[in-house]
Design a protein around this motif. Sequence first.
Motif, PDB file in Angstrom:
ATOM      1  N   THR A  59       0.833  -1.202   0.000  1.00  0.00           N
ATOM      2  CA  THR A  59       0.000   0.000   0.000  1.00  0.00           C
ATOM      3  C   THR A  59       0.868   1.252   0.000  1.00  0.00           C
ATOM      4  N   ALA A  60       1.938   1.246   0.796  1.00  0.00           N
ATOM      5  CA  ALA A  60       2.849   2.393   0.822  1.00  0.00           C
ATOM      6  C   ALA A  60       3.515   2.592  -0.541  1.00  0.00           C
ATOM      7  N   LEU A  61       3.873   1.501  -1.195  1.00  0.00           N
ATOM      8  CA  LEU A  61       4.479   1.593  -2.529  1.00  0.00           C
ATOM      9  C   LEU A  61       3.504   2.217  -3.526  1.00  0.00           C
ATOM     10  N   ILE A  62       2.284   1.746  -3.551  1.00  0.00           N
ATOM     11  CA  ILE A  62       1.287   2.271  -4.483  1.00  0.00           C
ATOM     12  C   ILE A  62       0.991   3.743  -4.199  1.00  0.00           C
ATOM     13  N   MET A  65       3.924   5.846  -5.311  1.00  0.00           N
ATOM     14  CA  MET A  65       3.953   5.996  -6.767  1.00  0.00           C
ATOM     15  C   MET A  65       2.887   6.981  -7.239  1.00  0.00           C
ATOM     16  N   MET A  66       1.701   6.895  -6.661  1.00  0.00           N
ATOM     17  CA  MET A  66       0.633   7.821  -7.055  1.00  0.00           C
ATOM     18  C   MET A  66       0.963   9.252  -6.657  1.00  0.00           C
ATOM     19  N   GLY A  67       1.417   9.441  -5.432  1.00  0.00           N
ATOM     20  CA  GLY A  67       1.766  10.788  -4.978  1.00  0.00           C
ATOM     21  C   GLY A  67       2.959  11.346  -5.731  1.00  0.00           C
ATOM     22  N   GLY A  68       4.004  10.545  -5.872  1.00  0.00           N
ATOM     23  CA  GLY A  68       5.184  11.001  -6.602  1.00  0.00           C
ATOM     24  C   GLY A  68       4.875  11.294  -8.061  1.00  0.00           C
ATOM     25  N   GLY A  69       4.083  10.451  -8.687  1.00  0.00           N
ATOM     26  CA  GLY A  69       3.695  10.680 -10.074  1.00  0.00           C
ATOM     27  C   GLY A  69       2.871  11.945 -10.239  1.00  0.00           C
ATOM     28  N   THR A  70       1.988  12.191  -9.307  1.00  0.00           N
ATOM     29  CA  THR A  70       1.175  13.409  -9.364  1.00  0.00           C
ATOM     30  C   THR A  70       2.046  14.652  -9.239  1.00  0.00           C
ATOM     31  N   ILE A  71       2.971  14.623  -8.287  1.00  0.00           N
ATOM     32  CA  ILE A  71       3.874  15.770  -8.116  1.00  0.00           C
ATOM     33  C   ILE A  71       4.739  15.960  -9.358  1.00  0.00           C
TER      34      ILE A  71
END
Length: 116
Positions: free
Chosen positions: A91-94, A97-103
């Motif tokens: 869950t932390a990985l996903i 990835m979602m937060g980092g990708g959004t930024i």
Amino acid sequence: MTAPVETEDETGTPDGTPQQELRSYLWGYGLSLLLTLPVFGAVAWEWLSQTALWWAIGAAALGQIAVQFRFFLHIRLKGQAKEDLQLILFTALILGMMGGGTIWILHNLDSRMGGP
């Protein structure tokens, strides 16, 4: 008359009465509000400097994660199965990835539009 003690089964789910489960959910809801409202107020009314505000948001976010795990997902780090740890890490990985990708995307768009 003593109150029944809340125990857990092997999955970490509370094994208590419906009143104990409701009390647990209400505690989680109250703590979530306690972690959300002050930070919301600090952002809306500019109570803190920019750096302090980022630290406050980060600390409240970590607190929210702990509250969600404990009171709503019934995951405790003490005595949990290996599968639960894998669930948390995945869950932390996903989320990372979602937060980092959004930024990354927002930064790319900002630079293309002539931002600072």
